[in-house]
Design an enzyme around this catalytic site. Structure first.
Site, PDB file in Angstrom:
ATOM      1  N   LYS A 216       0.857  -1.189   0.000  1.00 47.32           N
ATOM      2  CA  LYS A 216       0.000   0.000   0.000  1.00 47.32           C
ATOM      3  C   LYS A 216       0.888   1.232   0.000  1.00 47.32           C
ATOM      4  O   LYS A 216       1.670   1.447   0.927  1.00 47.32           O
ATOM      5  CB  LYS A 216      -0.895  -0.008   1.232  1.00 47.32           C
ATOM      6  CG  LYS A 216      -1.766   1.238   1.334  1.00 47.32           C
ATOM      7  CD  LYS A 216      -2.768   1.130   2.458  1.00 47.32           C
ATOM      8  CE  LYS A 216      -3.616   2.380   2.551  1.00 47.32           C
ATOM      9  NZ  LYS A 216      -4.599   2.277   3.645  1.00 47.32           N
ATOM     10  N   ARG A 226     -10.744   9.884   1.936  1.00 54.48           N
ATOM     11  CA  ARG A 226     -10.601  10.524   3.255  1.00 54.48           C
ATOM     12  C   ARG A 226     -11.735  11.513   3.487  1.00 54.48           C
ATOM     13  O   ARG A 226     -12.101  11.767   4.642  1.00 54.48           O
ATOM     14  CB  ARG A 226      -9.213  11.151   3.382  1.00 54.48           C
ATOM     15  CG  ARG A 226      -8.145  10.063   3.413  1.00 54.48           C
ATOM     16  CD  ARG A 226      -6.720  10.601   3.489  1.00 54.48           C
ATOM     17  NE  ARG A 226      -5.753   9.499   3.388  1.00 54.48           N
ATOM     18  CZ  ARG A 226      -4.466   9.674   3.165  1.00 54.48           C
ATOM     19  NH1 ARG A 226      -3.974  10.885   3.037  1.00 54.48           N
ATOM     20  NH2 ARG A 226      -3.658   8.628   3.074  1.00 54.48           N
ATOM     21  N   LYS A 273      -2.066  -1.500  -3.862  1.00 51.09           N
ATOM     22  CA  LYS A 273      -2.962  -0.352  -3.804  1.00 51.09           C
ATOM     23  C   LYS A 273      -2.172   0.931  -3.846  1.00 51.09           C
ATOM     24  O   LYS A 273      -1.186   1.013  -3.116  1.00 51.09           O
ATOM     25  CB  LYS A 273      -3.752  -0.441  -2.503  1.00 51.09           C
ATOM     26  CG  LYS A 273      -4.600   0.746  -2.172  1.00 51.09           C
ATOM     27  CD  LYS A 273      -5.239   0.566  -0.830  1.00 51.09           C
ATOM     28  CE  LYS A 273      -6.075   1.801  -0.541  1.00 51.09           C
ATOM     29  NZ  LYS A 273      -6.548   1.829   0.812  1.00 51.09           N
ATOM     30  N   SER A 299     -10.137   5.607  -4.585  1.00 49.32           N
ATOM     31  CA  SER A 299     -11.097   6.693  -4.772  1.00 49.32           C
ATOM     32  C   SER A 299     -10.629   7.730  -5.797  1.00 49.32           C
ATOM     33  O   SER A 299     -11.422   8.202  -6.605  1.00 49.32           O
ATOM     34  CB  SER A 299     -11.374   7.357  -3.424  1.00 49.32           C
ATOM     35  OG  SER A 299     -10.165   7.791  -2.824  1.00 49.32           O
TER      36      SER A 299
END
Ligand code: PBG
Length: 350
Positions: A216, A226, A273, A299
């Site tokens: 990540k 967030r 990710k 996102s």
């Protein structure tokens, strides 16, 4: 130059110009049937995992401005969503709670409340849509005022690794008790996969799997997420600096070190990710292990396609499908993507 001129002349003249070629790869691209026969990569709904945001109460859903088409759902709406996703063939959801700011503390202790929002959500989904695979994130960011994924030592300006791991292991047991199929540590602390596996087994949850966010990266593409879980509003920015635990975006070998550790500590599924900007890492990890590999189209990857489409600059569906196919081609077996539902719906229409 001369040859270019000749070709132009031929094109405008009688198309008689012939290259002496043995190989003409375009032969296999001539018709739809030939292209299908030579196709190398498929994208199925059963490869997709839909991330979902949960809020408390029984009110309306809340749209997330930076993620068009995605809302935070109350538990009743979440259950309905899971029913519809299951009917569309989506096998799994990943849950992310957005807590009221009043529940957030420095140490994120709400994470260990047996009645905390995400645990109630897991129980309800497993009761009402039992076939849905439920993946739940293990990290403290939805629960802390500072928005970091673990206990934060203000003086050192860093997370306290081992004490955070202890909490994550307790969270894992609570999630397993609630019925989660997977716990997914997303915090990047050292040693957490091993500690979580041990805690699960000690409590007889040997059937609960671990999907490890192994590679990540410290990415600015998490910005809209967030906003969605409210770690930006409590911390005052969505550009939280997580570089002391998430990976340096320039590091490839370090990603492989993390992956090897998580595999050794007992992860069932590994993850890379973000996905799109890290396709090379997905391929490296795919080649380095035999475990199933997940990739998270985050996102910001979703938001950039949506934003360009809203401006009329990109075709939403085609860029969506191409971005997902590229992640599959790189080697991901499963993809966490906010497009999961829309992709499944587009198949229904055709
Ligand atoms: C945090 C977590 C993050 C995401 C999933 N879990 C963000 C972060 O590390 O700050 C990002 C997902 C997305 O951007 O879609 N534990």
């Amino acid at each position: 130059m001369i040859r270019g001129l000749v070709m132009v002349l031929c094109m405008t003249a009688d198309f008689d110009f012939r290259l002496d070629l043995t190989h003409r790869p375009r032969r296999l691209r001539r018709t739809a049937a030939l292209r299908a026969m030579a196709n190398e990569t498929d994208l199925h709904v059963h490869n997709l995992i839909q991330p979902l945001f949960v809020i408390d109460g029984d009110g309306a859903s809340e749209a997330i401005e930076s993620m068009p088409g995605i809302s935070r759902l109350t538990i009743p709406l979440l259950v309905q969503e899971c029913r519809e996703l299951a009917d569309l063939g989506i096998p799994a959801v990943a849950l992310f709670p957005k807590l009221d700011n009043s529940l957030k503390t420095d140490n994120g202790r709400e994470a260990l409340n047996p009645e905390t929002l995400v645990l109630r959500a897991i129980r309800t989904i497993k009761n009402e849509v039992p076939e849905m695979v439920v993946i739940t994130d293990l990290a403290l960011d939805p629960y802390t005022v500072h928005g970091h994924d673990g206990l934060f030592d203000v003086q050192a300006g860093d997370l306290i690794n081992d004490a955070t791991v202890e909490i994550l292991a307790e969270m894992a047991v609570l999630a397993a008790e609630a019925g989660a199929d997977f716990v997914a540590p997303s915090d990047m602390m050292d040693g957490r996969v091993g500690a979580i596996r041990e805690a699960l087994d000690k409590n007889h949850f040997e059937k609960t799997s671990i999907m490890a966010y192994s590679a990540k990266f410290a990415s600015a593409f998490y910005g809209p997420f967030r906003d969605a879980v409210g770690s930006a509003s409590s911390a005052g920015t969505h550009l939280l600096d997580k570089r002391s635990y998430q990976l340096n975006p320039g590091n490839r070998r370090e990603a492989l070190v993390e992956v090897a550790l998580d595999e050794g500590e007992g992860a069932d599924v590994l993850m890379v990710k973000p996905a799109g900007p890290y396709l090379d890492i997905i391929r490296e990890v795919r080649d380095a292990t035999e475990l199933p590999l997940a990739a998270y189209q985050v996102s910001g990857e979703y938001a950039q396609i949506q934003a360009a489409a809203q401006n009329g600059w990109l075709d939403l569906e085609r860029c969506r499908d191409e971005s997902l196919l590229a992640i599959r081609r790189a080697g991901a077996n499963m993809i966490l993507t906010y497009f999961a539902r829309a992709y499944a719906e587009s198949l229904r229409r055709t």
